[in-house]
Motif scaffolding. Structure first.
Motif, short mmCIF file in Angstrom:
data_model
loop_
_atom_site.label_atom_id
_atom_site.label_comp_id
_atom_site.label_asym_id
_atom_site.label_seq_id
_atom_site.Cartn_x
_atom_site.Cartn_y
_atom_site.Cartn_z
N GLY A 83 0.83 -1.20 0.00
CA GLY A 83 0.00 0.00 0.00
C GLY A 83 0.86 1.24 0.00
O GLY A 83 2.09 1.16 -0.05
N ASN A 84 0.20 2.38 0.08
CA ASN A 84 0.91 3.65 0.08
C ASN A 84 0.76 4.31 1.45
O ASN A 84 -0.34 4.76 1.81
CB ASN A 84 0.34 4.55 -1.02
CG ASN A 84 1.03 5.89 -1.06
OD1 ASN A 84 2.00 6.14 -0.31
ND2 ASN A 84 0.55 6.78 -1.92
N ALA A 85 1.85 4.39 2.18
CA ALA A 85 1.78 4.90 3.56
C ALA A 85 1.54 6.39 3.63
O ALA A 85 1.33 6.93 4.72
CB ALA A 85 3.07 4.53 4.30
N THR A 86 1.54 7.08 2.49
CA THR A 86 1.19 8.50 2.53
C THR A 86 -0.33 8.67 2.37
O THR A 86 -0.82 9.79 2.27
CB THR A 86 1.93 9.32 1.45
OG1 THR A 86 1.53 8.83 0.17
CG2 THR A 86 3.43 9.23 1.60
N ASP A 87 -1.04 7.55 2.32
CA ASP A 87 -2.51 7.60 2.20
C ASP A 87 -3.13 7.07 3.50
O ASP A 87 -3.39 5.87 3.64
CB ASP A 87 -2.92 6.76 0.98
CG ASP A 87 -4.42 6.82 0.74
OD1 ASP A 87 -5.16 7.30 1.62
OD2 ASP A 87 -4.85 6.37 -0.34
N PRO A 88 -3.34 7.95 4.49
CA PRO A 88 -3.75 7.48 5.81
C PRO A 88 -5.11 6.80 5.85
O PRO A 88 -5.28 5.78 6.53
CB PRO A 88 -3.78 8.75 6.66
CG PRO A 88 -3.49 9.89 5.79
CD PRO A 88 -3.18 9.40 4.41
N VAL A 89 -6.08 7.35 5.14
CA VAL A 89 -7.43 6.82 5.32
C VAL A 89 -7.58 5.42 4.74
O VAL A 89 -8.09 4.51 5.41
CB VAL A 89 -8.48 7.80 4.73
CG1 VAL A 89 -9.87 7.20 4.81
CG2 VAL A 89 -8.43 9.12 5.49
#
Ligand code: NAP
Length: 347
Positions: A242-248
């Protein structure tokens, strides 16, 4: 007669006066004469901190000549390799060339010993004479140069049962698995972000060892390569990319994987900015976040947690914790698969 030095190296601080070497803007990197409590090291390899190297490489557009230019410039301005944009350093591998008179017989080192420094390059007086090779894939740079270790500086003798570059790369991130060992207890649900990277893999191994069969280790990776690598290692109960800069969306994924309970402990091992809120939102209200990443912003983490009403405890990734070198090297001795991957990637 050698000049008397201060234990923490304040005698080398040029400006601002009165601060310790790490926050100093400029330190004295003259190595012609050493102080009585210093160790002079003939440097072989710099292991640049991943957040710092990623940043320098991006600024240089990946061009090795530009990377060299930036590195020389940092050291010329500061007398040390503290990345001015990330604030972070790294560590080094070298041979003890000279031991100050006041230290002789008081430490377990002799001239000619090969050591890795376990204090940051962001406070280590450094002189680079020549950059010989840049190994961008492992953040390592071979140089001709010298460095100083202060009396309070810690180091590890390079073990004889593994290649030195393997030991160097593992020791660079030794604080992370050792802190993981302290924080995780049986039954915990642990989320590791950046789990397929160097410190991430070590943390996954250590976390699984500590949480046991009643606990759960979730490894969040990024690229297909690191995802496959971590899956093969088999340390995690679940691996997902996943992308850890995408919190939601990450929070939703962790909610799904934990039946809405979220993680007791989240360990952040990424090398890019803006992942603070993902770490906070994926963690239980009374849980704990350990920010090992040097791309972490204290302000974003603290104000962001407040902003979402989260009561998580946050730990700053101190690179040192007792026994960190031994715990980390032991992992490589204990687990043949982990060692094999580390040898392929870093040795
Ligand atoms: N506290 C200390 O004393 C200390 C000491 C040394 C290092 N550090 C810091 O610790 C961090 C990790 O170091 P390392 O050597 O383990 O680095 P590394 O091997 O480069 O690993 C970083 C990981 O971050 C992942 N990542 C990058 N972008 C991501 C995204 N958008 N979402 C999710 N994951 C992402 C990468 O995944 P992919 O490979 O799949 O892209 C990679 O596996 C760095 O910030 C470094 O500066 C701290």
């Amino acid at each position: 007669m050698q000049k008397k030095g201060n234990k923490y190296g304040t005698h080398r601080v040029i400006e601002p006066k009165g601060v310790l070497p790490q926050p100093a803007n400029k330190i004295d990197n003259n190595m012609d004469e050493i102080y009585d409590n210093e160790i002079l090291i003939d440097v072989q390899t710099l292991n640049i901190d991943s957040a710092s190297f990623t940043d320098i490489s991006t600024r240089a557009g990946g061009d090795p000549e530009k990377i060299k230019e930036i590195m020389f410039d940092i050291v010329a301005k500061q007398g040390k390799h503290r990345n001015p944009w990330t604030g972070s350093g790294g560590m080094l591998l070298g041979t003890v060339e000279k031991i100050g008179d006041a230290l002789k017989g008081k430490i377990d080192l002799k001239e000619g010993d090969k050591i890795a420094t376990l204090v940051s390059l962001s406070l280590t007086p450094l002189r680079i004479d020549k950059i010989k090779e840049i190994r961008a894939d492992v953040d390592q740079v071979d140089i001709d140069g010298k460095a100083i270790l202060f009396e309070s500086g810690i180091y590890a003798k390079i073990p004889t049962d593994m290649p030195e570059k393997l030991a160097l790369s593992a020791l660079d991130v030794a604080g992370a698995p050792a802190q993981t060992a302290k924080l995780c207890k049986p039954g915990d649900t642990v989320l590791i972000i950046g789990a397929g990277g160097k410190s991430g893999m070590l943390c996954c191994y250590e976390a699984k060892k500590r949480v046991g069969v009643t606990g759960k280790v979730i490894g969040m990776t990024h690229s297909p390569k690191s995802t496959e690598r971590l899956q093969k290692l088999g340390f995690c109960d679940v691996v997902f990319s996943g992308n850890a800069t995408d919190p939601v969306s990450t929070m939703e994924k962790i909610s799904e994987l934990t039946g809405g309970k979220m993680a007791d402990i989240t360990i952040n091992n990424v090398n890019i900015p803006d992942t603070e809120m993902t770490s906070v939102l994926c963690t239980k209200d009374d849980g704990l976040v350990y920010f090992f990443s040097m791309a972490t912003s204290f302000t974003k983490a603290a104000l962001g947690a407040e902003g979402v009403g989260s009561d998580v405890t946050m730990i700053v990734g101190n690179g040192y914790t007792k026994g960190h070198a031994e715990i980390t090297l032991q992992e490589l001795r204990e687990n043949a698969e982990l060692r094999k991957i580390f040898e392929e990637l870093y040795a």
